[in-house]
Structure formats: C-alpha cells, structure tokens
Design a protein around this motif. Structure first.
Motif, mmCIF file in Angstrom:
data_model
loop_
_atom_site.group_PDB
_atom_site.id
_atom_site.type_symbol
_atom_site.label_atom_id
_atom_site.label_comp_id
_atom_site.label_asym_id
_atom_site.label_seq_id
_atom_site.Cartn_x
_atom_site.Cartn_y
_atom_site.Cartn_z
ATOM 1 N N THR A 91 63.624 16.758 43.120
ATOM 2 C CA THR A 91 64.052 15.625 42.305
ATOM 3 C C THR A 91 63.824 14.308 43.036
ATOM 4 O O THR A 91 64.199 14.150 44.193
ATOM 5 C CB THR A 91 65.538 15.746 41.912
ATOM 6 O OG1 THR A 91 66.334 15.921 43.085
ATOM 7 C CG2 THR A 91 65.769 16.918 40.974
ATOM 8 N N ASP A 92 63.187 13.381 42.344
ATOM 9 C CA ASP A 92 63.043 11.986 42.769
ATOM 10 C C ASP A 92 62.392 11.768 44.121
ATOM 11 O O ASP A 92 62.758 10.827 44.832
ATOM 12 C CB ASP A 92 64.405 11.276 42.722
ATOM 13 C CG ASP A 92 64.861 11.032 41.298
ATOM 14 O OD1 ASP A 92 63.997 10.802 40.438
ATOM 15 O OD2 ASP A 92 66.073 11.079 41.044
ATOM 16 N N VAL A 93 61.408 12.590 44.498
ATOM 17 C CA VAL A 93 60.721 12.359 45.774
ATOM 18 C C VAL A 93 59.195 12.434 45.689
ATOM 19 O O VAL A 93 58.535 12.045 46.646
ATOM 20 C CB VAL A 93 61.195 13.331 46.881
ATOM 21 C CG1 VAL A 93 62.652 13.115 47.206
ATOM 22 C CG2 VAL A 93 60.930 14.766 46.520
ATOM 23 N N LEU A 94 58.633 12.881 44.611
ATOM 24 C CA LEU A 94 57.175 13.023 44.536
ATOM 25 C C LEU A 94 56.529 11.755 43.986
ATOM 26 O O LEU A 94 55.830 11.757 42.987
ATOM 27 C CB LEU A 94 56.798 14.245 43.694
ATOM 28 C CG LEU A 94 57.233 15.573 44.262
ATOM 29 C CD1 LEU A 94 56.760 16.711 43.366
ATOM 30 C CD2 LEU A 94 56.733 15.773 45.678
ATOM 31 N N TYR A 95 56.773 10.660 44.709
ATOM 32 C CA TYR A 95 56.249 9.356 44.347
ATOM 33 C C TYR A 95 55.347 8.844 45.464
ATOM 34 O O TYR A 95 55.514 9.227 46.625
ATOM 35 C CB TYR A 95 57.391 8.354 44.147
ATOM 36 C CG TYR A 95 58.417 8.771 43.135
ATOM 37 C CD1 TYR A 95 58.046 9.196 41.868
ATOM 38 C CD2 TYR A 95 59.765 8.729 43.444
ATOM 39 C CE1 TYR A 95 58.995 9.572 40.932
ATOM 40 C CE2 TYR A 95 60.730 9.096 42.509
ATOM 41 C CZ TYR A 95 60.338 9.515 41.250
ATOM 42 O OH TYR A 95 61.272 9.877 40.332
ATOM 43 N N PRO A 96 54.431 7.947 45.145
ATOM 44 C CA PRO A 96 53.575 7.385 46.197
ATOM 45 C C PRO A 96 54.378 6.775 47.357
ATOM 46 O O PRO A 96 53.947 6.837 48.499
ATOM 47 C CB PRO A 96 52.770 6.315 45.456
ATOM 48 C CG PRO A 96 52.713 6.806 44.050
ATOM 49 C CD PRO A 96 54.039 7.484 43.820
ATOM 50 N N GLN A 97 55.555 6.218 47.077
ATOM 51 C CA GLN A 97 56.381 5.634 48.133
ATOM 52 C C GLN A 97 56.805 6.684 49.159
ATOM 53 O O GLN A 97 57.024 6.371 50.322
ATOM 54 C CB GLN A 97 57.663 5.000 47.582
ATOM 55 C CG GLN A 97 57.460 3.992 46.495
ATOM 56 C CD GLN A 97 57.510 4.593 45.108
ATOM 57 O OE1 GLN A 97 56.713 5.462 44.779
ATOM 58 N NE2 GLN A 97 58.425 4.127 44.279
ATOM 59 N N CYS A 98 56.943 7.920 48.737
ATOM 60 C CA CYS A 98 57.418 9.001 49.616
ATOM 61 C C CYS A 98 56.287 9.870 50.161
ATOM 62 O O CYS A 98 56.362 10.327 51.298
ATOM 63 C CB CYS A 98 58.405 9.889 48.866
ATOM 64 S SG CYS A 98 59.894 9.060 48.333
#
Length: 157
Positions: A91-98
């Motif tokens: 949840t809420d971690v597979l983003y370019p920021q991460c």
C-alpha cells in the motif's frame, strides 16, 4: 459510480474486504508509515515492513506473537528475508518517489517473496501508480479516498 472513502478506517476495510478468504500462514505488508492495516490482516504470522526512512520505533508496541514490524527499503527485502509469503499486501509505496522507475526490479523482488498460488493485493493513488504485476488479476477497482482516486488490485501468482 466510484465508491467514496471518508477516512483511513474505511480505506482499511475496503482493502480487507477484497482479500480472498483463505487460510494465510505467512503474510507480508509493505507500506509507508502506519501499521494499523498490518494489525488487521489475516494470517498466522504477519510481517509489516515500513519503507519510511524515519520509521518510528513506537510502532514496535504493536508487535505480538504473530505480528512483527521492521523498517526496510523494498529493494533490501529479498536480501533481508529468508522466507516466502502466501499473501503480500502493498500500500502507498509503488510510486516514482519511492522506487524511481525500477518496476522490473520490484517485480523480481515480489516474485521471489510471493509463493506460487500466493495472493498479491496492491492499493495506491491511481495518478502516481504505474506498476502492473505479471500475474492473473482477480479483482480491480477504483475508489475515491480523500483527495485522490485509489486503484485496488488483487492478483494470484
């Protein structure tokens, strides 16, 4: 019309309701921040991984005989963990920021951690989430949460 979620507790309940009813022995939850969803996951043994660099040790108070919490990057998990899981929730971690643009590497990490016939559940802000795992999609839905649209996907490996 998309479902509208009003608070974090309702968000957790939507995710929990989409997890297939099975007996899960070994569960992994990868998230940014809170362990509240981790505590509610079904399973005999649950490992919560907080990818926040400033993860607080106060969350250790939630640990018990079946729940353990650690801080780690996603990329380090394959080296840290000597086990596989029949349910993985991300949840809420597979983003370019991460993860920058390292989707293929993330797919490899999750593939090594998820058992064959295991269940993968992903829930992220649709505007930022670009990953699509190479498994059979069992469920897919969009819902409004606070100020964005959330994408919830359930896969089987």
């Amino acid at each position: 019309m998309k479902q509208v979620i009003k608070d974090n507790e309702e968000w957790q309940e939507v995710i929990l309701s989409e997890i297939p009813t099975n007996t899960y022995n070994n569960v992994l939850h990868i998230s940014y921040g809170s362990s509240l969803l981790t505590q509610k996951l079904p399973g005999e043994k649950i490992l919560g991984v907080d990818v926040a660099f400033d993860a607080s040790s106060r969350e250790q108070e939630y640990e018990n005989g079946k729940l353990k919490l650690i801080q780690s990057s996603i990329s380090s998990l394959v080296y840290q963990l000597q086990e596989t899981f029949d349910l993985v929730v991300i949840t809420d971690v597979l983003y370019p920021q991460c993860i920058q643009e390292s989707y293929q590497f993330i797919y490899t990490v999750i593939d090594q951690l998820l058992l064959n016939d295991g269940i993968l559940v992903c829930c992220h802000a649709d505007e930022w989430y670009k990953a699509r795992f190479p498994y059979l999609t069992l469920e897919y839905s969009l819902f409004e949460n606070k100020q964005n649209t959330q994408r919830l996907e359930v896969y089987v490996k």
